[in-house]
Design a protein around this motif. Structure first.
Motif, PDB file in Angstrom:
ATOM      1  N   SER A  61       0.836  -1.197   0.000  1.00  0.00           N
ATOM      2  CA  SER A  61       0.000   0.000   0.000  1.00  0.00           C
ATOM      3  C   SER A  61       0.871   1.248   0.000  1.00  0.00           C
ATOM      4  CB  SER A  61      -0.897  -0.018   1.241  1.00  0.00           C
ATOM      5  OG  SER A  61      -1.721   1.105   1.282  1.00  0.00           O
ATOM      6  N   PRO A  62       0.533   2.283  -0.721  1.00  0.00           N
ATOM      7  CA  PRO A  62      -0.680   2.505  -1.506  1.00  0.00           C
ATOM      8  C   PRO A  62      -0.680   1.765  -2.840  1.00  0.00           C
ATOM      9  CG  PRO A  62       0.744   4.405  -1.732  1.00  0.00           C
ATOM     10  CD  PRO A  62       1.403   3.472  -0.751  1.00  0.00           C
ATOM     11  N   SER A  63       0.468   1.295  -3.281  1.00  0.00           N
ATOM     12  CA  SER A  63       0.537   0.443  -4.471  1.00  0.00           C
ATOM     13  C   SER A  63       1.461  -0.726  -4.138  1.00  0.00           C
ATOM     14  CB  SER A  63       1.060   1.218  -5.682  1.00  0.00           C
ATOM     15  OG  SER A  63       2.336   1.736  -5.409  1.00  0.00           O
ATOM     16  N   ALA A  74       6.213  -0.152  -9.138  1.00  0.00           N
ATOM     17  CA  ALA A  74       4.978   0.047  -8.398  1.00  0.00           C
ATOM     18  C   ALA A  74       3.818  -0.176  -9.365  1.00  0.00           C
ATOM     19  CB  ALA A  74       4.915   1.450  -7.811  1.00  0.00           C
ATOM     20  N   VAL A  75       2.913  -1.073  -8.996  1.00  0.00           N
ATOM     21  CA  VAL A  75       1.750  -1.385  -9.830  1.00  0.00           C
ATOM     22  C   VAL A  75       0.505  -1.417  -8.954  1.00  0.00           C
ATOM     23  CG1 VAL A  75       3.079  -2.689 -11.540  1.00  0.00           C
ATOM     24  CG2 VAL A  75       2.048  -3.893  -9.608  1.00  0.00           C
ATOM     25  N   ASP A  76      -0.657  -1.304  -9.595  1.00  0.00           N
ATOM     26  CA  ASP A  76      -1.901  -1.403  -8.841  1.00  0.00           C
ATOM     27  C   ASP A  76      -2.296  -2.873  -8.671  1.00  0.00           C
ATOM     28  OD1 ASP A  76      -2.993  -2.192 -11.292  1.00  0.00           O
ATOM     29  OD2 ASP A  76      -4.008  -0.298 -11.637  1.00  0.00           O
TER      30      ASP A  76
END
Length: 87
Positions: A61-63, A74-76
């Motif tokens: 989190s946040p990604s 960084a990925v969702d």
């Protein structure tokens, strides 16, 4: 050309889970990339995220921040759900 049901895999007998299900600081190897979306698969391949590469999840989190071959990405969650890791 990439098929509609694209799947790149590395056969293994280890425990396998998605990157999004891993615990932070857990390390493993990318076992497969599974998606019906050719664009997502092409993006992952272009980034150098390939089966057999070592991967460490750094945070969720946040990604989803993870490291592959000394590079951080960084990925969702949607992308992290398509990366399968064995450990």
């Amino acid at each position: 050309m990439i098929a509609e049901n694209s799947h790149i895999s590395l056969n293994t007998t280890l425990k396998t889970t998605t990157l999004s299900s891993m615990e932070p600081r857990k390390a493993g190897k990318i076992s497969s990339l599974e998606t019906k979306n050719a664009g997502i698969l092409q993006k992952l391949i272009a980034m150098g995220i390939l089966p057999g590469m070592p991967v460490t999840l750094l945070r969720r989190s946040p990604s989803y921040l993870f490291e592959v071959d000394q590079t951080r990405y960084a990925v969702d969650r949607e992308i992290a759900n398509h990366i399968y890791v064995s450990y």
